[in-house]
Motif scaffolding. Structure first.
Motif, short mmCIF file in Angstrom:
data_model
loop_
_atom_site.label_atom_id
_atom_site.label_comp_id
_atom_site.label_asym_id
_atom_site.label_seq_id
_atom_site.Cartn_x
_atom_site.Cartn_y
_atom_site.Cartn_z
N THR A 1 37.95 33.28 28.13
CA THR A 1 37.55 34.93 27.57
C THR A 1 37.50 35.70 28.84
OG1 THR A 1 35.35 33.95 28.13
CG2 THR A 1 36.21 33.75 25.90
N ASP A 2 37.74 35.15 30.38
CA ASP A 2 37.13 36.21 31.44
C ASP A 2 38.59 36.03 32.30
OD1 ASP A 2 34.45 37.51 30.80
OD2 ASP A 2 34.03 35.13 30.71
N PRO A 3 38.79 37.17 32.86
CA PRO A 3 39.80 37.21 34.07
C PRO A 3 39.24 36.53 35.24
CG PRO A 3 38.80 39.38 33.78
CD PRO A 3 38.30 38.68 32.84
N PRO B 1 44.82 31.38 41.03
CA PRO B 1 43.98 31.75 40.51
C PRO B 1 42.84 30.88 39.78
CG PRO B 1 45.80 32.12 39.08
CD PRO B 1 46.33 31.53 40.20
N ILE B 2 41.64 31.15 40.00
CA ILE B 2 40.54 30.29 39.45
C ILE B 2 39.27 31.07 39.26
CG2 ILE B 2 39.71 29.72 41.44
CD1 ILE B 2 39.60 26.68 40.27
N HIS B 3 38.53 30.66 38.41
CA HIS B 3 37.03 31.15 38.28
C HIS B 3 36.06 30.71 39.45
CE1 HIS B 3 38.63 32.09 34.31
NE2 HIS B 3 38.02 33.21 34.53
N SER C 1 27.37 31.96 39.09
CA SER C 1 27.78 32.90 37.80
C SER C 1 28.91 33.67 38.13
CB SER C 1 26.55 33.90 37.37
OG SER C 1 26.07 34.61 38.41
N TYR C 2 29.57 34.21 37.05
CA TYR C 2 30.84 34.90 36.99
C TYR C 2 30.71 36.22 38.08
CZ TYR C 2 34.83 37.59 35.46
OH TYR C 2 36.13 38.41 35.46
N ASN C 3 31.82 36.41 38.67
CA ASN C 3 31.75 37.69 39.72
C ASN C 3 32.34 38.80 39.16
OD1 ASN C 3 32.12 39.12 42.02
ND2 ASN C 3 34.37 38.41 42.26
N SER C 4 31.69 39.62 38.65
CA SER C 4 32.03 40.77 38.23
C SER C 4 32.59 41.91 38.90
CB SER C 4 30.68 41.52 37.25
OG SER C 4 29.84 41.79 38.21
N ASN C 5 32.49 41.78 40.18
CA ASN C 5 33.14 42.65 40.95
C ASN C 5 34.91 42.70 40.87
OD1 ASN C 5 31.05 43.35 42.38
ND2 ASN C 5 31.08 41.42 43.77
N LEU C 6 35.25 43.96 41.23
CA LEU C 6 36.70 44.04 40.94
C LEU C 6 37.84 43.26 42.16
CD1 LEU C 6 36.97 48.04 40.41
CD2 LEU C 6 37.07 46.09 38.71
N ASP C 7 37.09 43.04 43.20
CA ASP C 7 37.75 42.51 44.18
C ASP C 7 37.85 40.90 44.15
OD1 ASP C 7 38.63 44.78 45.68
OD2 ASP C 7 36.70 44.93 46.87
N LEU C 8 38.83 40.23 44.24
CA LEU C 8 39.02 38.88 43.92
C LEU C 8 38.28 37.96 45.21
CD1 LEU C 8 42.68 38.07 42.65
CD2 LEU C 8 40.50 38.09 41.37
N ILE C 9 37.66 37.03 45.09
CA ILE C 9 37.26 36.20 46.24
C ILE C 9 38.22 35.24 46.93
CG2 ILE C 9 35.65 34.19 46.99
CD1 ILE C 9 33.92 35.26 44.70
N HIS C 10 38.52 35.30 48.06
CA HIS C 10 39.73 34.51 48.50
C HIS C 10 39.22 33.37 49.44
CE1 HIS C 10 42.88 37.29 48.01
NE2 HIS C 10 42.01 38.12 48.07
N VAL C 11 39.62 32.24 48.82
CA VAL C 11 39.27 30.77 49.47
C VAL C 11 40.48 30.03 50.03
CG1 VAL C 11 38.30 28.62 49.12
CG2 VAL C 11 37.38 30.76 47.74
#
Length: 215
Positions: free
Chosen positions: A34-36, A49-51, A68-78
């Motif tokens: 359900t979520d990007p 990509p992952i959540h 919880s889900y990160n609602s920011n537009l920028d992806l978190i890089h790991v």
């Protein structure tokens, strides 16, 4: 609206650990459909990509921030360690398993060792348990000295006491004698130390003496 992870309180219907696990997996699956993606794992030149929620609940890849889900537009890089850089295909399979708590693994010993090392490095408990069973099964399948040496030495490289103990339990007189005769494989120094300090070996003192001497 993002699917949020809700940890059940101790007095809810999810008090039982098995039910709690089902509850978590259900939410993770919903999140995936359900979520990007809000995070990506860099493995060499590949970005997977992952959540964020899946990473936080399954591993130590992300150790800070909310679950919880990160609602920011920028992806978190790991990022992951360089030793995993050439196995993006394998790491992708593992990360897919973060949504279900299970994964289909190849019985290839090199793959199993890489998966186990990843699980140990990033504290993926369920992955360690599954892979450890497969490594033990790898020895049991043929009961061969080379397979025993491969897994026993590896257990010391990653220093997994549970795997070391299971290997020691599988050491028989026949396997020990075959190791003594082997030329192309040898037990590591740490493996020999575990043998000499174990109090549960099923082999004779004579065999142990010659096994240590052969290394």
């Amino acid at each position: 609206k993002p699917v949020m992870y809700n940890e059940p309180s101790s007095d809810t219907e999810y008090d039982d650990p098995k039910i709690w696990e089902v509850h978590v997996v259900e939410q993770l699956r919903n999140l995936k459909t359900t979520d990007p993606f809000d995070c990506q794992v860099q493995v060499g030149a590949t970005c997977i990509p992952i959540h964020k929620t899946a990473l936080r609940l399954n591993s130590s890849l992300l150790t800070t921030g909310e679950v919880s889900y990160n609602s920011n537009l920028d992806l978190i890089h790991v990022g992951v360690e360089e030793e995993f850089a050439g196995r993006a295909d394998l790491i992708k399979i593992i990360l897919e398993g973060f949504y279900s708590g299970s994964v289909e693994l190849s019985p290839d010993i090199t793959d199993l060792q890489m998966v186990y090392k990843f699980g140990k490095t990033h504290s993926v408990t369920w992955l360690l348990q599954r892979t450890r069973r497969m490594l033990v099964s790898y020895i049991k399948t043929e009961r061969s000295a080379p397979r025993f040496v491969d897994v026993f030495n590896f257990a010391h490289v990653v220093w997994c006491e549970d795997l070391i103990k299971e290997c020691l339990d599988l050491l028989t007189q026949d396997i020990a004698r075959d190791i003594i005769r082997m030329i192309f494989k040898r037990l590591s120094v740490h493996s020999v130390k575990s043998l000499t300090t174990s109090t549960t070996l099923a082999i004779s003192e004579w065999t142990l003496y010659h096994l240590v001497a052969s290394c």
